[in-house]
Motif scaffolding. Structure first.
Motif, short mmCIF file in Angstrom:
data_model
loop_
_atom_site.label_atom_id
_atom_site.label_comp_id
_atom_site.label_asym_id
_atom_site.label_seq_id
_atom_site.Cartn_x
_atom_site.Cartn_y
_atom_site.Cartn_z
N GLY A 69 0.83 -1.20 0.00
CA GLY A 69 0.00 0.00 0.00
C GLY A 69 0.86 1.24 0.00
N SER A 70 0.20 2.39 -0.02
CA SER A 70 0.95 3.63 -0.09
C SER A 70 0.07 4.82 0.26
CB SER A 70 1.49 3.83 -1.51
OG SER A 70 0.41 4.03 -2.41
N ASN A 71 0.71 5.93 0.51
CA ASN A 71 -0.04 7.17 0.75
C ASN A 71 -0.75 7.64 -0.52
OD1 ASN A 71 0.28 8.22 3.56
ND2 ASN A 71 2.42 7.84 3.09
N ALA A 72 -0.18 7.33 -1.66
CA ALA A 72 -0.83 7.72 -2.91
C ALA A 72 -2.19 7.05 -3.05
CB ALA A 72 0.06 7.35 -4.09
N GLU A 73 -2.29 5.81 -2.54
CA GLU A 73 -3.55 5.08 -2.59
C GLU A 73 -4.43 5.34 -1.37
OE1 GLU A 73 -3.00 0.81 -4.23
OE2 GLU A 73 -1.12 1.31 -3.18
N ASN A 74 -3.86 5.91 -0.32
CA ASN A 74 -4.56 6.04 0.97
C ASN A 74 -5.08 4.69 1.46
OD1 ASN A 74 -4.25 8.79 1.46
ND2 ASN A 74 -6.03 9.32 0.22
N THR A 75 -4.39 3.66 1.14
CA THR A 75 -4.84 2.31 1.48
C THR A 75 -3.63 1.43 1.80
OG1 THR A 75 -6.74 2.53 0.00
CG2 THR A 75 -6.20 0.31 0.73
N VAL A 76 -3.83 0.57 2.78
CA VAL A 76 -2.83 -0.44 3.12
C VAL A 76 -3.51 -1.80 3.04
CG1 VAL A 76 -1.33 -1.34 4.93
CG2 VAL A 76 -1.51 1.12 4.58
N TYR A 77 -2.78 -2.77 2.52
CA TYR A 77 -3.32 -4.11 2.33
C TYR A 77 -2.54 -5.14 3.13
CZ TYR A 77 -5.06 -1.71 -1.85
OH TYR A 77 -5.65 -0.81 -2.71
N LEU A 78 -3.21 -6.24 3.39
CA LEU A 78 -2.53 -7.40 3.96
C LEU A 78 -3.00 -8.63 3.18
CD1 LEU A 78 -0.55 -8.36 6.18
CD2 LEU A 78 -2.58 -8.94 7.55
N GLN A 79 -2.11 -9.13 2.34
CA GLN A 79 -2.40 -10.36 1.61
C GLN A 79 -1.96 -11.52 2.48
OE1 GLN A 79 -3.88 -10.91 -1.49
NE2 GLN A 79 -3.76 -13.07 -0.89
N MET A 80 -2.92 -12.40 2.79
CA MET A 80 -2.64 -13.52 3.69
C MET A 80 -2.81 -14.82 2.92
SD MET A 80 -4.54 -12.17 7.14
CE MET A 80 -6.17 -12.25 6.42
N ASN A 81 -1.72 -15.53 2.72
CA ASN A 81 -1.74 -16.81 2.04
C ASN A 81 -1.43 -17.95 3.00
OD1 ASN A 81 -2.17 -15.43 -0.41
ND2 ASN A 81 0.03 -15.27 -0.79
N SER A 82 -1.76 -19.15 2.60
CA SER A 82 -1.48 -20.34 3.40
C SER A 82 -1.95 -20.15 4.84
CB SER A 82 0.02 -20.67 3.37
OG SER A 82 0.46 -20.87 2.05
N LEU A 83 -3.17 -19.71 4.99
CA LEU A 83 -3.70 -19.42 6.32
C LEU A 83 -3.79 -20.67 7.17
CD1 LEU A 83 -6.33 -16.77 5.30
CD2 LEU A 83 -4.58 -16.43 7.05
N LYS A 84 -3.54 -20.47 8.47
CA LYS A 84 -3.57 -21.55 9.44
C LYS A 84 -4.61 -21.25 10.51
CE LYS A 84 1.47 -22.05 8.96
NZ LYS A 84 2.76 -22.03 9.71
N PRO A 85 -5.11 -22.26 11.19
CA PRO A 85 -6.09 -21.99 12.28
C PRO A 85 -5.54 -21.00 13.32
CG PRO A 85 -6.09 -24.31 11.73
CD PRO A 85 -4.96 -23.70 10.94
N GLU A 86 -4.24 -21.03 13.57
CA GLU A 86 -3.67 -20.11 14.55
C GLU A 86 -3.64 -18.66 14.07
OE1 GLU A 86 -2.33 -22.96 13.43
OE2 GLU A 86 -0.13 -22.81 13.24
#
Length: 118
Positions: A69-86
């Motif tokens: 993400g960036s200030n230019a987008e005014n957005t931050v992302y979190l891509q979460m792969n291989s998710l686990k129960p924890e």
């Protein structure tokens, strides 16, 4: 007053992916990122990104999660792969904004629930 609005949480199976978004109203963050809090646990840092694009990750998510993400987008992302129960927790967006007074302002989103079942 800056507002942080998260979206993208949900329920998935182990091994699946989710992408969280945090939209910010106005201003310019110096550092932003994601924290999470599981039931009965303390809130912990997941990942951060600076205005210059430098990222930092908790050891538990390195190689699986990507913060962008960036200030230019005014957005931050979190891509979460291989998710686990924890990884099940409420995920909170956080951002720090510099001020002319010197002390930065910090804001939190309302949280979005991520549930990973085995």
């Amino acid at each position: 007053q800056v507002q942080l609005v998260e979206s993208g949480g949900g329920a998935v199976q182990s091994g699946e992916s989710l992408r969280l978004s945090c939209s910010m109203s106005g201003s310019f963050f110096s550092i932003a990122g994601w924290y999470r809090q599981a039931p009965g646990e303390q809130r912990e840092l997941v990942a951060t990104i600076t205005s210059g694009g430098r990222t930092n990750y908790a050891d538990s998510v390195k190689g699986r999660f990507t913060c962008s993400g960036s200030n230019a987008e005014n957005t931050v992302y979190l891509q979460m792969n291989s998710l686990k129960p924890e990884d099940t927790a409420v995920y909170y967006c956080h951002a720090r904004f510099p001020t002319t007074a010197g002390r930065p302002l910090e804001f939190w989103g309302q949280g979005t629930l991520v549930t990973v079942s085995s």
